[in-house]
Write an enzyme that holds these catalytic residues in place. Structure first.
Site, PDB file in Angstrom:
ATOM      1  N   LYS A   1      -6.817  -0.089  -1.356  1.00 44.43           N
ATOM      2  CA  LYS A   1      -7.108  -0.446   0.046  1.00 44.43           C
ATOM      3  C   LYS A   1      -6.402  -1.775   0.340  1.00 44.43           C
ATOM      4  O   LYS A   1      -5.387  -2.086  -0.271  1.00 44.43           O
ATOM      5  CB  LYS A   1      -8.625  -0.541   0.239  1.00 44.43           C
ATOM      6  CG  LYS A   1      -9.359   0.771  -0.018  1.00 44.43           C
ATOM      7  CD  LYS A   1      -9.277   1.707   1.166  1.00 44.43           C
ATOM      8  CE  LYS A   1     -10.134   2.950   0.962  1.00 44.43           C
ATOM      9  NZ  LYS A   1     -10.138   3.809   2.149  1.00 44.43           N
TER      10      LYS A   1
ATOM     11  N   ARG B   1       0.833  -1.212   0.000  1.00 35.31           N
ATOM     12  CA  ARG B   1       0.000   0.000   0.000  1.00 35.31           C
ATOM     13  C   ARG B   1       0.864   1.257   0.000  1.00 35.31           C
ATOM     14  O   ARG B   1       1.897   1.320   0.648  1.00 35.31           O
ATOM     15  CB  ARG B   1      -0.968  -0.026   1.183  1.00 35.31           C
ATOM     16  CG  ARG B   1      -1.940  -1.194   1.073  1.00 35.31           C
ATOM     17  CD  ARG B   1      -2.929  -1.244   2.205  1.00 35.31           C
ATOM     18  NE  ARG B   1      -3.878  -0.145   2.166  1.00 35.31           N
ATOM     19  CZ  ARG B   1      -4.844   0.014   3.059  1.00 35.31           C
ATOM     20  NH1 ARG B   1      -4.956  -0.834   4.067  1.00 35.31           N
ATOM     21  NH2 ARG B   1      -5.678   1.040   2.973  1.00 35.31           N
TER      22      ARG B   1
ATOM     23  N   SER C   1      -5.388   8.869  -0.282  1.00 37.42           N
ATOM     24  CA  SER C   1      -5.819   8.528   1.071  1.00 37.42           C
ATOM     25  C   SER C   1      -5.838   9.769   1.944  1.00 37.42           C
ATOM     26  O   SER C   1      -4.874  10.534   1.979  1.00 37.42           O
ATOM     27  CB  SER C   1      -4.859   7.500   1.685  1.00 37.42           C
ATOM     28  OG  SER C   1      -5.156   7.339   3.052  1.00 37.42           O
TER      29      SER C   1
ATOM     30  N   ASN D   1     -10.208   5.301  -5.258  1.00 39.02           N
ATOM     31  CA  ASN D   1      -9.329   5.040  -4.109  1.00 39.02           C
ATOM     32  C   ASN D   1      -9.566   3.664  -3.491  1.00 39.02           C
ATOM     33  O   ASN D   1      -8.734   3.166  -2.738  1.00 39.02           O
ATOM     34  CB  ASN D   1      -9.457   6.145  -3.051  1.00 39.02           C
ATOM     35  CG  ASN D   1     -10.779   6.117  -2.322  1.00 39.02           C
ATOM     36  OD1 ASN D   1     -11.839   6.032  -2.952  1.00 39.02           O
ATOM     37  ND2 ASN D   1     -10.755   6.176  -1.015  1.00 39.02           N
TER      38      ASN D   1
ATOM     39  N   ASP E   1     -15.479   3.234   1.983  1.00 42.14           N
ATOM     40  CA  ASP E   1     -15.325   1.964   2.702  1.00 42.14           C
ATOM     41  C   ASP E   1     -16.613   1.143   2.686  1.00 42.14           C
ATOM     42  O   ASP E   1     -16.590  -0.060   2.929  1.00 42.14           O
ATOM     43  CB  ASP E   1     -14.885   2.199   4.155  1.00 42.14           C
ATOM     44  CG  ASP E   1     -13.360   2.304   4.278  1.00 42.14           C
ATOM     45  OD1 ASP E   1     -12.655   1.963   3.304  1.00 42.14           O
ATOM     46  OD2 ASP E   1     -12.878   2.714   5.350  1.00 42.14           O
TER      47      ASP E   1
END
Length: 410
Positions: A323, A109, A155, A319, A296
């Site tokens: 994750k 990540r 992020s 985005n 999310d």
């Protein structure tokens, strides 16, 4: 009326641990999340020499405004993105040499916008293997502060890390943000900094953070809104009813906005002062929705989309590809395994009703949110199993038990 017992918010627990460690005095965190991610964060603080005392329903942290209590430490961040991004930032404000590493999943990540900004502020930070990824070493000598430019388009955690650092610098920080995703998470950060005695001001695209440090406090952690989304979705899908206490009008977490998506699809939603209830009406309409700010919960919506009366199109979620896994692709692949027609683009996914989904093994990619989302699909599709059901320990070790109990009540 089924009441779901949802553990504390992961994002709030991680921020609270940083703030408590940085504050002057002893902070008590009430009902923090106890999961792999947050235990990893607390363990990282302990490696840096902070004292973290734990009772079953609270944690006490002895703050050290001057930074870590040890001059050298090796910290393993496990799978936790907040741990891997916040702890090196916290350590930079101290004095010593601190090495950070993480799991394979976390090593993949990205981190570069944050490490660039820290270097711009004079922090001696070196990536040992790939630039912008763990492992890394911080040779800390305090942070003077000043002006810095940040791209938080991948992020919002990059911006949160710098905001949290601001009061620990000598002159404070002025952070110029060129791009920003998941804005509600920044609102959480600012509200929590306020609770620890720091007021951040916004001037256009600039965030101005004063120096002067934090005050210790007693801080109650609200239930996790992203985790609640699976229980709310279960009510909408099954025609049942679910209440989550502790999450209401004053909630800090933007992901509670997921219930507005369910409302648009036909569910009844009631948000009280300190609780939220979702009732299924037997109707789930298709819709097009921008989920940039609540990304999310994108997999939660994808998991119930096949049962809508029309197509469900989720937009502006690029985005989600960076994750724990490429969530957009993971959702598409698993829905196809169930026999559902799905189309995807760089930042969107469209799910078509029509075919009756059939059971299959869900490929989880070790991602807790993929498991919890498709557990909801399993309310209507028999024969769904998971290649790694245990990865829910990242945020909710007791998920399968709690969801099983809800399923029995629904």
């Amino acid at each position: 009326m089924p009441v779901a017992d949802i553990p504390g918010s992961k994002s709030i627990t991680a921020r609270a641990l940083f703030l408590a460690a940085a504050a002057d005095g002893v902070t008590t965190l009430v009902r923090p999340l106890r999961s792999d991610d947050t235990e990893g964060f607390a363990e990282g603080l302990a490696r840096l020499g902070y004292r973290v005392g734990r009772t079953p329903d609270s944690w006490q942290v002895d703050g050290r405004p001057q930074g870590p209590a040890v001059a050298e430490a090796d910290v393993y961040c496990r799978d936790g993105a907040t741990t891997a991004r916040f702890l090196p930032t916290l350590a930079a404000a101290g004095h010593g040499t601190y090495r950070f590493d993480a799991s394979e999943q976390m090593r993949r990540r990205p981190l570069l916008p944050l490490t660039r900004a820290l270097r711009e502020l004079g922090v001696d930070l070196r990536h040992e293997e790939r630039d912008g990824h763990h492992p890394l070493t911080v040779r800390a000598a305090g942070v003077a502060g000043g002006e810095v430019t940040l791209d938080a388009g991948q992020s919002s955690q990059y911006l949160t890390a710098l905001l949290l650092l601001g009061p620990l610098t000598e002159k404070g920080l002025r952070i110029h943000v060129t791009d920003l995703v998941s804005v509600p998470y920044i609102e959480i950060t600012l509200a929590m900094m306020r609770a620890f005695g720091v007021e951040v001001t916004r001037e256009g695209h600039d965030f101005v953070v004063p120096p002067g440090g934090y005050r210790a406090t007693t801080y109650a952690i609200e239930p996790d809104a992203s985790t609640s989304s699976y229980f709310f979705a279960a009510a909408a899908l099954s025609g049942g009813e679910v209440t989550v206490p502790g999450l209401g009008e004053g909630a800090l977490q933007g992901d509670l906005g997921f219930v507005d998506v369910l409302r648009r699809m036909g569910a009844e939603v009631e948000i009280g002062a300190d609780r939220t209830t979702v009732r299924g009406t037997g109707e789930l309409r298709g819709l097009t929705v921008n989920m940039r700010d609540i990304s999310d919960t994108m997999p939660t919506l994808a998991a119930i989309a096949p049962f809508a009366s029309g197509p469900v199109r989720i937009e502006d979620v690029a985005n989600t590809r960076v994750k724990e896994c490429d969530r957009l692709e993971a959702c598409a692949e698993n829905l196809r395994r169930l026999g559902v027609r799905v189309e995807t683009g760089p930042d969107w996914i469209e799910i078509h009703p029509g075919a009756t989904p059939t059971g299959a093994e869900i490929k989880t990619y070790g991602d807790h949110r993929i498991v919890m989302s498709f557990a909801v699909t399993g309310l209507r599709v028999p024969g769904i199993s998971f290649d790694d059901p245990g990865c829910v320990r990242k945020t909710f070790p007791g998920f399968h038990e709690e969801f099983g109990a809800l399923r029995a009540r629904l």
